[in-house]
Design an enzyme around this catalytic site. Sequence first.
Site, mmCIF file in Angstrom:
data_model
loop_
_atom_site.group_PDB
_atom_site.id
_atom_site.type_symbol
_atom_site.label_atom_id
_atom_site.label_comp_id
_atom_site.label_asym_id
_atom_site.label_seq_id
_atom_site.Cartn_x
_atom_site.Cartn_y
_atom_site.Cartn_z
ATOM 1 N N ASP A 1 4.768 -1.602 -4.427
ATOM 2 C CA ASP A 1 3.591 -0.787 -4.723
ATOM 3 C C ASP A 1 3.869 0.191 -5.867
ATOM 4 O O ASP A 1 3.044 0.360 -6.767
ATOM 5 C CB ASP A 1 3.158 0.005 -3.490
ATOM 6 C CG ASP A 1 2.332 -0.812 -2.513
ATOM 7 O OD1 ASP A 1 1.703 -1.800 -2.952
ATOM 8 O OD2 ASP A 1 2.308 -0.461 -1.326
ATOM 9 N N LEU B 1 -6.670 3.342 -4.883
ATOM 10 C CA LEU B 1 -5.838 2.192 -4.524
ATOM 11 C C LEU B 1 -6.657 1.072 -3.889
ATOM 12 O O LEU B 1 -6.198 -0.064 -3.816
ATOM 13 C CB LEU B 1 -4.717 2.611 -3.559
ATOM 14 C CG LEU B 1 -3.741 3.695 -4.021
ATOM 15 C CD1 LEU B 1 -2.531 3.727 -3.090
ATOM 16 C CD2 LEU B 1 -3.305 3.507 -5.455
ATOM 17 N N LYS C 1 3.156 0.372 6.736
ATOM 18 C CA LYS C 1 4.131 0.423 5.652
ATOM 19 C C LYS C 1 5.329 1.315 5.967
ATOM 20 O O LYS C 1 6.433 1.085 5.471
ATOM 21 C CB LYS C 1 3.463 0.882 4.354
ATOM 22 C CG LYS C 1 2.468 -0.123 3.801
ATOM 23 C CD LYS C 1 1.908 0.311 2.463
ATOM 24 C CE LYS C 1 0.921 -0.724 1.933
ATOM 25 N NZ LYS C 1 0.452 -0.382 0.567
ATOM 26 N N THR D 1 0.639 -4.057 4.933
ATOM 27 C CA THR D 1 -0.398 -3.109 4.526
ATOM 28 C C THR D 1 -0.655 -2.118 5.657
ATOM 29 O O THR D 1 0.042 -2.125 6.681
ATOM 30 C CB THR D 1 -1.684 -3.866 4.099
ATOM 31 O OG1 THR D 1 -2.591 -2.930 3.503
ATOM 32 C CG2 THR D 1 -2.350 -4.566 5.274
ATOM 33 N N TYR E 1 -9.389 -1.839 -3.628
ATOM 34 C CA TYR E 1 -9.978 -2.796 -4.568
ATOM 35 C C TYR E 1 -11.166 -3.544 -3.971
ATOM 36 O O TYR E 1 -11.826 -4.311 -4.670
ATOM 37 C CB TYR E 1 -8.920 -3.806 -5.039
ATOM 38 C CG TYR E 1 -8.260 -4.583 -3.919
ATOM 39 C CD1 TYR E 1 -8.861 -5.731 -3.403
ATOM 40 C CD2 TYR E 1 -7.059 -4.162 -3.373
ATOM 41 C CE1 TYR E 1 -8.276 -6.436 -2.367
ATOM 42 C CE2 TYR E 1 -6.461 -4.867 -2.340
ATOM 43 C CZ TYR E 1 -7.072 -5.997 -1.843
ATOM 44 O OH TYR E 1 -6.488 -6.687 -0.802
ATOM 45 N N GLY F 1 1.796 5.296 3.746
ATOM 46 C CA GLY F 1 2.714 4.483 2.966
ATOM 47 C C GLY F 1 2.295 4.315 1.518
ATOM 48 O O GLY F 1 3.138 4.344 0.607
ATOM 49 N N SER G 1 -8.682 -7.728 2.884
ATOM 50 C CA SER G 1 -7.602 -8.215 2.020
ATOM 51 C C SER G 1 -7.987 -9.460 1.224
ATOM 52 O O SER G 1 -8.653 -10.362 1.727
ATOM 53 C CB SER G 1 -6.367 -8.528 2.863
ATOM 54 O OG SER G 1 -5.341 -9.067 2.047
ATOM 55 N N SER H 1 -5.239 -10.848 -0.466
ATOM 56 C CA SER H 1 -3.887 -11.338 -0.721
ATOM 57 C C SER H 1 -3.762 -12.836 -0.449
ATOM 58 O O SER H 1 -3.106 -13.560 -1.201
ATOM 59 C CB SER H 1 -2.875 -10.571 0.139
ATOM 60 O OG SER H 1 -2.812 -9.222 -0.243
#
Length: 252
Positions: free
Chosen positions: A109, A210, A69, A65, A212, A133, A18, A20
């Site tokens: 999302d 999806l 989800k 995540t 990254y 999810g 992640s 985030s």
Amino acid sequence: MEQQKVLFGLVGFPLGHSRSQEWFNARFALEGKTNAEYRLFPLNVIEEFPSLLRNEPDLAGLNVTIPYKEKIIPFLDELDESARSAGAVNTVRITRRDGLITTKGFNTDAPGFLKTTEGLALKGPALILGTGGGAKAVEYALSLKGIPFSFVSRKSDAHGILSYTDLTQGLIRSHLLIINATPLGMHPDTGSFPPIPYQFLTRDHFLYDLIYNPEETEFLKKGLAMNTRVMNGWQMLVSQAELSYNIFMEGG
């Protein structure tokens, strides 16, 4: 007077992939929100969620995540329309009042995905790889755009879900949009990829991952080798994070 600390974070497992935390803390710094902090909260099981809320009294919002989800929904007090329609939650607003904790789930999302596809003239039907999810958010987003789709999973079932072994040349050639909503290829397991027949891809196809991290997964590399258009999940992360940020700040 010193500002009260406000804590936000991400729940899931594992969280090594992640970015985030990096994104949100940079955003807080940019906005001058020196009392806000974003952390990672890896949960071995979703049943640890209630104790996280109790043990972190400054916690005001969470992103969610994989693999939680969908699993987090029974632990929430309320869902907004986006979460109900998608059947998945990736943002939770936490309200504390008079000793009571209430939670509301959202799905950013789906609108985040839609934002990244503006102007791309995507052609369906689509294949959504995975049924978790993230896949449900993509399902909701494609439904809003009027793009027909089919799910692909390891096993087919009576609900029309295709298996990877069902993907013939005809099916691939008739589905020009293929979206990877599985964790296959995500850091650190960067060598894995969904087992679709890549040899049937054409320059008319569009592969959307999806994931990254890494920026270019094996899924996308195999698409590029067949001259398809590709996109990774970074812009979707940014778009959904912006929406999550607004939800967090509304609750602050």
